[in-house]
Design a protein around this motif. Structure first.
Motif, PDB file in Angstrom:
ATOM      1  N   UNK C 199      49.117  10.979  21.214  1.00 21.97           N
ATOM      2  CA  UNK C 199      50.257  11.893  21.353  1.00 21.97           C
ATOM      3  C   UNK C 199      51.481  11.153  21.894  1.00 21.97           C
ATOM      4  N   UNK C 200      51.280  10.438  23.005  1.00 15.04           N
ATOM      5  CA  UNK C 200      52.396   9.729  23.632  1.00 15.04           C
ATOM      6  C   UNK C 200      52.942   8.639  22.729  1.00 15.04           C
ATOM      7  N   UNK C 201      52.022   7.903  22.098  1.00 13.08           N
ATOM      8  CA  UNK C 201      52.435   6.809  21.232  1.00 13.08           C
ATOM      9  C   UNK C 201      53.241   7.310  20.045  1.00 13.08           C
ATOM     10  N   UNK C 246      35.437  20.188  27.845  1.00 15.75           N
ATOM     11  CA  UNK C 246      36.597  20.658  27.071  1.00 15.75           C
ATOM     12  C   UNK C 246      37.655  21.243  28.005  1.00 15.75           C
ATOM     13  N   UNK C 247      37.198  22.048  28.959  1.00 15.37           N
ATOM     14  CA  UNK C 247      38.149  22.659  29.880  1.00 15.37           C
ATOM     15  C   UNK C 247      38.944  21.591  30.635  1.00 15.37           C
ATOM     16  N   UNK C 248      38.250  20.513  31.006  1.00 12.10           N
ATOM     17  CA  UNK C 248      38.935  19.455  31.750  1.00 12.10           C
ATOM     18  C   UNK C 248      39.959  18.727  30.885  1.00 12.10           C
ATOM     19  N   UNK C 249      39.663  18.609  29.577  1.00 16.11           N
ATOM     20  CA  UNK C 249      40.566  17.808  28.741  1.00 16.11           C
ATOM     21  C   UNK C 249      41.766  18.606  28.246  1.00 16.11           C
ATOM     22  N   UNK C 250      41.677  19.946  28.320  1.00 20.70           N
ATOM     23  CA  UNK C 250      42.781  20.725  27.751  1.00 20.70           C
ATOM     24  C   UNK C 250      44.127  20.363  28.372  1.00 20.70           C
ATOM     25  N   UNK C 251      44.149  20.173  29.682  1.00 20.04           N
ATOM     26  CA  UNK C 251      45.411  19.737  30.273  1.00 20.04           C
ATOM     27  C   UNK C 251      45.365  18.281  30.710  1.00 20.04           C
ATOM     28  N   UNK C 252      44.173  17.706  30.724  1.00 15.12           N
ATOM     29  CA  UNK C 252      44.021  16.367  31.276  1.00 15.12           C
ATOM     30  C   UNK C 252      44.781  15.277  30.541  1.00 15.12           C
ATOM     31  N   UNK C 253      44.954  15.451  29.235  1.00 19.04           N
ATOM     32  CA  UNK C 253      45.569  14.370  28.454  1.00 19.04           C
ATOM     33  C   UNK C 253      47.069  14.259  28.674  1.00 19.04           C
ATOM     34  N   UNK C 254      47.663  15.304  29.286  1.00 18.21           N
ATOM     35  CA  UNK C 254      49.130  15.332  29.347  1.00 18.21           C
ATOM     36  C   UNK C 254      49.700  14.166  30.128  1.00 18.21           C
ATOM     37  N   UNK C 255      49.074  13.849  31.278  1.00 13.95           N
ATOM     38  CA  UNK C 255      49.661  12.787  32.089  1.00 13.95           C
ATOM     39  C   UNK C 255      49.582  11.457  31.351  1.00 13.95           C
ATOM     40  N   UNK C 256      48.463  11.231  30.658  1.00 12.71           N
ATOM     41  CA  UNK C 256      48.337  10.009  29.873  1.00 12.71           C
ATOM     42  C   UNK C 256      49.428   9.954  28.799  1.00 12.71           C
ATOM     43  N   UNK C 257      49.635  11.079  28.107  1.00  9.49           N
ATOM     44  CA  UNK C 257      50.641  11.102  27.046  1.00  9.49           C
ATOM     45  C   UNK C 257      52.026  10.777  27.606  1.00  9.49           C
ATOM     46  N   UNK C 259      52.780   9.070  30.346  1.00 11.87           N
ATOM     47  CA  UNK C 259      52.884   7.678  30.784  1.00 11.87           C
ATOM     48  C   UNK C 259      53.053   6.746  29.588  1.00 11.87           C
ATOM     49  N   UNK C 260      52.226   6.983  28.549  1.00 14.33           N
ATOM     50  CA  UNK C 260      52.300   6.128  27.362  1.00 14.33           C
ATOM     51  C   UNK C 260      53.668   6.258  26.702  1.00 14.33           C
ATOM     52  N   UNK C 261      54.164   7.491  26.601  1.00  9.60           N
ATOM     53  CA  UNK C 261      55.467   7.686  25.964  1.00  9.60           C
ATOM     54  C   UNK C 261      56.549   6.918  26.732  1.00  9.60           C
ATOM     55  N   UNK C 262      56.534   7.081  28.048  1.00 16.46           N
ATOM     56  CA  UNK C 262      57.540   6.406  28.865  1.00 16.46           C
ATOM     57  C   UNK C 262      57.499   4.900  28.670  1.00 16.46           C
ATOM     58  N   UNK C 263      56.287   4.355  28.681  1.00 12.71           N
ATOM     59  CA  UNK C 263      56.143   2.906  28.585  1.00 12.71           C
ATOM     60  C   UNK C 263      56.583   2.411  27.205  1.00 12.71           C
ATOM     61  N   UNK C 264      56.154   3.125  26.162  1.00 11.31           N
ATOM     62  CA  UNK C 264      56.511   2.682  24.811  1.00 11.31           C
ATOM     63  C   UNK C 264      58.022   2.768  24.617  1.00 11.31           C
TER      64      UNK C 264
END
Lengths: 353, 309, 380
Positions: C199-201, C246-257, C259-264
């Motif tokens: 997503x972030x990439x 699944x419940x944990x991942x529903x919002x969990x990926x946002x911070x990764x996305x 961070x990756x977006x910012x860095x890229x």
């Protein structure tokens, strides 16, 4: 002339993970009252560290003054405690830093930043200090000072901020002003203004100035004497005329040769080959030898002492030894030096008695 | 500035409407209704109950009624407690939760800032390592583990403070400590990094070159500049405390929102669960907004940049 | 040094090779070598890695180290205190299988009665008592009672971590629970990583309108507290390993996305990438040579922080009654269970609590160490 500052065999080291970095490796010089000494050299040559050591502003650890004396009006600052130094800093010796964009506290009003030293060293009341701050701002050429004392740094332009920094440094009429590349971060037109301001103020207050720069044009403009630093040592020191007209050290030749001028547009610029040595393991012998096209066998083995050229002019190169072959600077550099000496003469006429 | 606030508030409402809609339809998908337990009721009785909970209308009408109710602060009626409004239940339990949260946040950040400050001043010294150790422990170990330790050793074995329940200030001591460990850790780490960065910046050198003493450098020039970014972590911290209160209130039997919430989960009291999550969401969004505005007010750079627009 | 009279033959010019002046004085290290060297010097992080490795090995092999099964109950053996062969001789460890209690009563006699009730009348002959204080003058009488249950019930084997209320062996259950908690955490962290990085990439790489829309979505999602989302999701799905993940991942990926977006985005505009583009490097070369290596460190660090937070959330859900259904063991359900008998049998809580704490601390310390190691600003 009266001596204000005398530095004897100053050595400063930084202890890092990799080992001891010997940033300053035995520096000797003196500054007389009211004169301007320029210290030139490329990045990493130890010029900033030397001056920070004078004010004892080297962060400890990792830095430390390993050896040497810093005699200011005869008293050795190297032995002063932090408390004692706080009474000297800002009062007798003050400093102007390189980057005006970061050297002011962003959350403090300009006026308060100027007043801080006054309240501390001259025991002024707040209102007195504020009055004096406005005077200082006018002195350094900031218009509308009465209103602007209450503004924050981000409301000033780069040049204006550097004027504020100058005002802070001048607040208590210091005997010695250290300017660490005060114009490097500024536009050329602003650079000239700040230089004029500093010369102007020196005339009025008679402070001595140590001026750190790597810009030889600036040196010619402001300095009385010049010290050339390389790899943590002073390799040549003399009056501005001696350094510009009669340089003796190959490194000084290189520095002068790499300075462009208008009428040398056809010539190729001279570039000193290679990079400065790693001060984690300083090389044996002359530190400049590896980059010196005139290097001799002895340069690889022994450090050159300071050879006397005249009463005011010294250089640390084996080329000055009686046994050394007679070597003149390379013709291209000689030619450029001649041209420049005409320029310098022209530029500095009237500025110096 | 006014436009900025307006925009932020608008976003906040949009988020809340979305959450409310989302939870409403989730609730519709849930298996349980007030009737699941009561098979033996007659048809008329069932109708009466359905009407009482507004479950006799078609779903879109139910949705509109629900949203209209929300706008007036009406979160519906509890399944478990007959005729009690969810809003009432939440309001009656808000006191202890707020008190615990506020105590933990204030004490935690204050202590944490102190630790961080000490760390930065004695950088790489013994005090730095000790407070970094405390911070790592506080950040890593879940609050319910601290709660268990405190309850068993301080409450049960030493008997210094009450083991559970609510009443005097002594009752608040153990849950507050358990809850405050996280803010202590976060504030300490944050303060340390910020302070180190500030102390290494050029203007600190300017201040030292003026002859300002160590105290002045650290407090007059350092702390103020380090505090501004600290405001940004206060929001996430307040929210993490919200999570913390759920378990801490359960462990120490504190009559707060969290305890009610956990009970409601076991009794399938969906109106309370939904009402509480909505309440949490509102709180969350509100805190983020407040922190954002506060940041703008504290930092002169932002304050003026906005003002000049 | 004798500078005054250097011999004459030293004053001859030397020929400098070009390589001499341009020579690099330090060995060149690749980014990964350099990072690894720094990590190796970080004592905390190395200790964290060792602890994690041990815990993971124990999670895999621990349940097979004795003859018990994590689910089989033995109501006769409920709440047996822990006993470990060798370590039982070190008193303060409390691993001697002896239940110790200090009982208070108005008089010594009434305290004795309480002791009997507490330890069970059938064990009376195995209880050792010692009167600490006789009481009187308003002071209660105190008796220290010791019961060696292993002797009383004639249990031959040792329960290393003791047993729970249903007589299940806690050693097996604890390591079994560690395995499940780690499994959920690794799974959730992997899913978070994959979704977040893609997503972030994509958002940053394509930029423009795509980025704009994708960021609006994130802005709204960020406004929803993850606590609320997780609880709602668990409510509509039946609790189980997969639904919790699944419940944990529903919002969990946002911070990764994010961070990756910012860095890229940052990398995309950096001079070395522009330089590479100017030199005609194709997109996939830029991706392979510049973007991926510079983002990998961040991904690793962020994942290392996601894992402990997933473990925390799993335990948290168990705690508020939304965790794995009985009889499945996870660290969360074990701790929740432990709280129910904290007053009388603290051993049920203590071991899973120690293990979850160790896991959390170790992951955090390792993640911190990695962050320091990857941070090129520290490069000296």
């Amino acid at each position: 002339m009266e001596k204000l500052l005398q530095v004897n065999n100053l050595k400063v080291s930084f202890d890092t993970y990799g080992g001891e970095v010997q940033a300053v490796r035995g520096v000797n010089f003196e500054v007389n009252k009211g004169e301007t000494l320029a210290i030139v050299g490329e990045s990493g040559s130890g010029k900033s560290v030397t001056t920070k050591a004078l004010m004892r502003l080297i962060p400890q650890p990792p830095g430390r003054i390993k050896e040497g004396e810093i005699l200011f009006e005869g008293k050795d600052l190297a032995k002063y405690s932090e408390k004692q130094m706080q009474k000297i800093r800002g009062k007798d010796i003050s400093m102007i830093f390189q980057d005006p964009m970061t050297s002011l506290n962003p959350t403090m009003k300009i006026g308060n930043q100027i007043m801080e030293g006054l309240v501390k060293h001259q025991k002024m009341s707040k209102s007195q200090a504020k009055k004096r701050a406005i005077e200082l701002m006018e002195l350094v050429g900031l218009p509308d000072a009465a209103n602007r004392v209450n503004q924050y740094p981000h409301q000033f332009s780069g040049g204006q901020r550097q004027r504020v920094v100058v005002a802070i440094a001048l607040a208590c009429n210091p005997k010695l002003l250290i300017a660490d590349e005060p114009t490097t971060a500024l536009d050329v037109t602003i650079q000239a203004q700040i230089l004029e301001l500093m010369k102007d103020i020196q005339k009025k207050t008679d402070s001595a100035i140590i001026f750190i720069t790597h810009d030889l044009g600036v040196v010619a403009n402001v300095a009385d004497r010049v010290a050339v630093m390389y790899a943590g040592k002073i390799v040549e020191i003399g009056t501005v005329d001696e350094i510009f007209y009669n340089p003796k050290h190959p490194y000084t030749w290189g520095l002068l040769g790499s300075m462009p001028s208008l009428d040398s547009a056809d010539d190729e610029l001279y570039a000193i080959p290679g990079t400065p040595p790693d001060l984690l393991n300083p090389p044996k012998g002359d530190a400049f030898a590896a980059r010196n096209e005139y290097a001799m066998k002895i340069d690889m083995e022994q450090e050159p002492p300071m050879f006397k050229v005249s009463d005011t002019h010294y250089a640390a190169t084996w080329l000055l030894h009686e046994n050394a072959p007679d070597i003149a600077p390379p013709p291209a550099i000689q030619r450029r030096m001649e041209k420049m000496s005409r320029d310098v003469q022209y530029q500095t006429k009237g500025d110096r008695p | 500035m006014a436009r900025y606030i307006f925009q932020r508030v608008l976003y906040m409402f949009l988020t809340l409407v979305l959450i409310a809609t989302f939870s409403f339809f989730l609730m519709k998908m849930l298996p349980g209704t007030p009737l699941t337990m009561e098979d033996k009721l007659s048809e008329t009785q069932k109708e009466i109950i359905l009407e009482k909970y507004g479950l006799d209308d078609p779903v879109p009408i139910q949705y509109l009624k629900y949203m209209a109710g929300l706008a007036q602060g009406d979160l519906g009626i509890s399944f478990q407690f007959d005729n009690r409004e969810v809003t009432d239940i939440i309001l009656s339990r808000i006191g202890p939760s707020m008190q615990l949260g506020a105590q933990a946040l204030l004490i935690g950040t204050a202590l944490g800032m102190l630790l961080g400050l000490i760390s930065a001043i004695y950088h790489n010294g013994f005090l730095d390592y000790s407070s970094t150790f405390v911070a790592v422990i506080g950040k890593s170990i879940p609050s319910f583990i601290f709660a268990g330790l405190l309850q068993y050793y301080v409450g049960l074995k030493l008997g210094w403070f009450p083991v559970a329940l609510w009443g005097t200030w002594e009752h608040t001591v153990l849950p507050t400590i358990a809850l405050a460990m996280f803010p202590i850790a976060i504030a300490a780490r944050f303060m340390r990094t910020e302070m180190l960065e500030v102390l290494g910046s050029d203007f600190i050198q300017t201040a030292r070159a003026k002859g300002v003493n160590k105290f002045g450098v650290v407090f007059k020039h350092g702390v103020r500049n380090a505090l501004i970014p600290l405001v940004t972590v206060m929001g996430p911290l307040a929210i993490s405390l919200m999570t913390g209160t759920l378990v801490i209130e359960k462990i120490f039997a504190v009559p707060g929102i969290g305890e009610q919430f956990v009970i409601s989960i076991t009794t399938n009291d969906f109106p309370i669960i939904m009402g509480t999550t909505l309440f949490f969401s509102f709180f969350f969004v509100f805190i983020i907004l407040v922190i954002d505005l506060l940041y703008g007010i504290i930092d002169p750079r932002i304050r003026l940049a906005e003002g000049e627009k | 040094m004798d500078n005054s009279k250097p011999s004459k033959d030293l004053f001859v010019p030397v020929d400098l090779k070009d390589s001499e002046s341009e020579r690099l004085t330090r060995p060149s290290l690749s980014f990964w070598q350099d990072s690894f060297n720094r990590l190796r010097k970080n004592f905390g992080a190395m200790a964290g890695i060792v602890v994690l490795l041990i815990l993971i090995l124990m999670a895999i092999f621990g349940p097979y180290m004795n003859k018990f099964d994590p689910y089989s109950q033995n109501l006769d053996h409920s709440f047996i205190p822990p006993k470990v062969p060798v370590l039982e001789n070190i008193g303060w460890l409390g691993l001697d299988g002896v239940e110790t209690a200090i009982i208070e009563g108005e008089t010594v006699e009434s305290a004795m009665t309480t002791v009997k009730l507490r330890m069970g009348p059938e064990n009376a002959e195995f209880v050792e008592t010692r009167v600490i204080s006789e009481g009187g003058n308003g002071e209660p009488a105190k008796i220290e009672a010791k019961l060696d249950i292993y002797k009383a019930k004639n249990i031959e084997t040792s329960y290393w971590f003791g047993t729970d209320s249903l007589g299940r062996d806690l050693w097996t259950r604890t390591w079994h629970g560690t395995r499940i908690s780690l499994y959920i955490a690794f799974l959730a962290a992997t899913i978070d990583m994959v979704i977040g990085v893609i997503y972030g990439g994509v958002s940053a790489y394509y930029g423009g309108r795509v980025d704009n829309y994708m960021q609006r979505v994130i802005e709204i999602l960020v406004g929803i507290p993850n606590l609320v989302v997780v609880i709602l999701m668990i409510l509509i799905m039946d609790p189980g390993i997969l639904s919790i993940t699944i419940a944990l991942t529903i919002t969990g990926w946002i911070s990764m996305a994010r961070i990756i977006r910012g860095q890229v985005l940052k990398l995309k505009n950096q001079e070395f990438v522009l330089a590479s583009q100017t030199l005609g490097a194709p997109d996939n070369r830029i991706l392979k040579k510049h973007l991926i290596p510079n983002v990998t460190g961040l991904i690793v660090i962020n994942t290392m922080f996601t894992i402990p937070s997933a473990i925390f959330f799993e335990a948290f859900l168990s705690f508020i009654g939304l965790g794995l259904p009985t009889p499945t063991a996870s660290l969360g359900t074990l701790i929740d269970d432990g709280f129910n008998s904290l007053q009388t049998n603290p051993h049920v809580l203590i071991y899973p609590a120690i293990i979850i704490s160790l896991i959390m601390v170790a992951f955090n310390v390792v993640a911190d160490g990695l962050r320091d190691a990857f941070d090129p600003k520290m490069r000296e």
